[in-house]
Design a protein around this motif. Structure first.
Motif, PDB file in Angstrom:
ATOM      1  N   TYR A  39      12.722  37.986 -26.355  1.00  0.00           N
ATOM      2  CA  TYR A  39      14.210  36.810 -26.606  1.00  0.00           C
ATOM      3  C   TYR A  39      13.815  35.873 -27.755  1.00  0.00           C
ATOM      4  CZ  TYR A  39      10.792  33.416 -24.359  1.00  0.00           C
ATOM      5  OH  TYR A  39       9.922  32.239 -24.296  1.00  0.00           O
ATOM      6  N   TYR A  75      17.045  34.527 -30.293  1.00  0.00           N
ATOM      7  CA  TYR A  75      17.052  32.823 -30.262  1.00  0.00           C
ATOM      8  C   TYR A  75      16.984  32.313 -31.645  1.00  0.00           C
ATOM      9  CZ  TYR A  75      15.448  28.288 -30.238  1.00  0.00           C
ATOM     10  OH  TYR A  75      15.187  26.933 -30.513  1.00  0.00           O
ATOM     11  N   ASP A 129      19.774  30.485 -33.466  1.00  0.00           N
ATOM     12  CA  ASP A 129      19.621  29.278 -34.298  1.00  0.00           C
ATOM     13  C   ASP A 129      19.914  29.131 -35.622  1.00  0.00           C
ATOM     14  OD1 ASP A 129      18.205  26.534 -33.896  1.00  0.00           O
ATOM     15  OD2 ASP A 129      17.160  27.325 -35.544  1.00  0.00           O
TER      16      ASP A 129
END
Length: 291
Positions: A245, A249, A253
């Motif tokens: 994950y 992420y 971001d």
């Protein structure tokens, strides 16, 4: 080897033990000196094991060659010949490794600095144990072979008429040959024969030499070009598994929040009476001003 006398299982095991002793000595010394131990240092023993086993093979190969050249020489002359052949390559390998890791201690990253310090010191101890401990093991193993002693039990192996009636299994385990006759000393290693008779003449051929120079020039040019393409920094996505994950992420971001710059945090280090309403209002006012 099939011969129960010329089998070098214990010799190889002592080479691994020598690398383990180097790890224990270096880690113990640096921990005693107060050098911080970080998680990355736990990978150092694998590097030491690789270099230690490589030095072990060099020492054994040099000993075997010296034994074939001077079959009736004394142990001192055999050991001197072995060190004369192997010590130079082992020393150069150790020096380059130690310098590479000790240069790494100049970095500003504390974890990398500790890793390089532990590993470089372990290489020094690995060299010391190879030149002292493993050399002594070579001599002891040679004396065992000279005494016709079994590799596992170290009991004398007697071959003669009294063993002619023994079973094939007994002769194979205790002599190395089902016939009841001692196995003949092995000749030169097939790999050494290949490099001596085939690879060496092939590389020194007058038509191959220009090809080798061209290949090395292409390799050098590609290396220089690759150095110009190297970027500093580290992509945190490369530290995670492909299905982790963490990767989406960091993708999100970078896509949605990269324009806002780095995160800013405010830490109050003084002792504050948070129960006081006036103090709380002052902290909130300070936070609004910072925003």
């Amino acid at each position: 080897r099939l011969s129960c006398i010329r089998n070098n299982i214990w010799l190889a095991s002592c080479g691994v033990v020598s690398a383990g002793l180097a790890v224990l000595s270096s880690f113990g010394l640096l921990l005693f000196c107060g050098v911080p131990f970080v998680v990355t240092v736990a990978n150092a023993p694998f590097l030491i094991l690789g270099v230690g086993v490589d030095d072990m093979f060099i020492m054994i190969a040099s000993w075997e060659q010296s034994s074939r050249k001077k079959e009736k020489s004394s142990v001192k002359s055999l050991l001197a010949e072995t060190y004369g052949e192997a010590a130079l390559s082992v020393t150069i390998t150790t020096l380059t490794d130690v310098l590479a890791f000790f240069i790494g201690t100049w970095t500003s990253f504390p974890s990398v600095r500790s890793f390089c310090l532990y590993t470089g010191t372990a290489f020094v101890f690995c060299y010391v144990y190879t030149m002292t401990f493993f050399g002594a093991v070579l001599v002891l193993n040679h004396k065992r072979e000279q005494g016709n002693r079994h590799w596992l039990t170290c009991m004398p192996v007697r071959v003669g008429e009294d063993q002619a009636e023994n079973s094939c299994l007994y002769n194979a385990c205790c002599i190395g040959s089902c016939s009841g006759q001692p196995s003949q000393p092995e000749g030169e290693h097939p790999m050494s024969v290949f490099f001596k008779k085939y690879y060496g003449p092939f590389v020194t051929n007058k038509w191959i030499k220009p090809l080798m120079v061209l290949l090395y020039g292409a390799y050098l040019g590609g290396s220089i070009y690759g150095c110009t393409q190297v970027r500093e920094g580290i992509d945190l996505r490369n530290l995670a598994n492909d299905d982790s994950y963490v990767i989406p992420y960091y993708d999100d971001d970078e896509k949605y929040f990269s324009a806002y710059g780095p995160r800013v945090m405010v830490v109050i280090t003084a002792s504050v009476d948070y129960w006081n309403e006036t103090v709380r209002l002052g902290i909130e006012s300070c936070a609004q001003n910072l925003e």
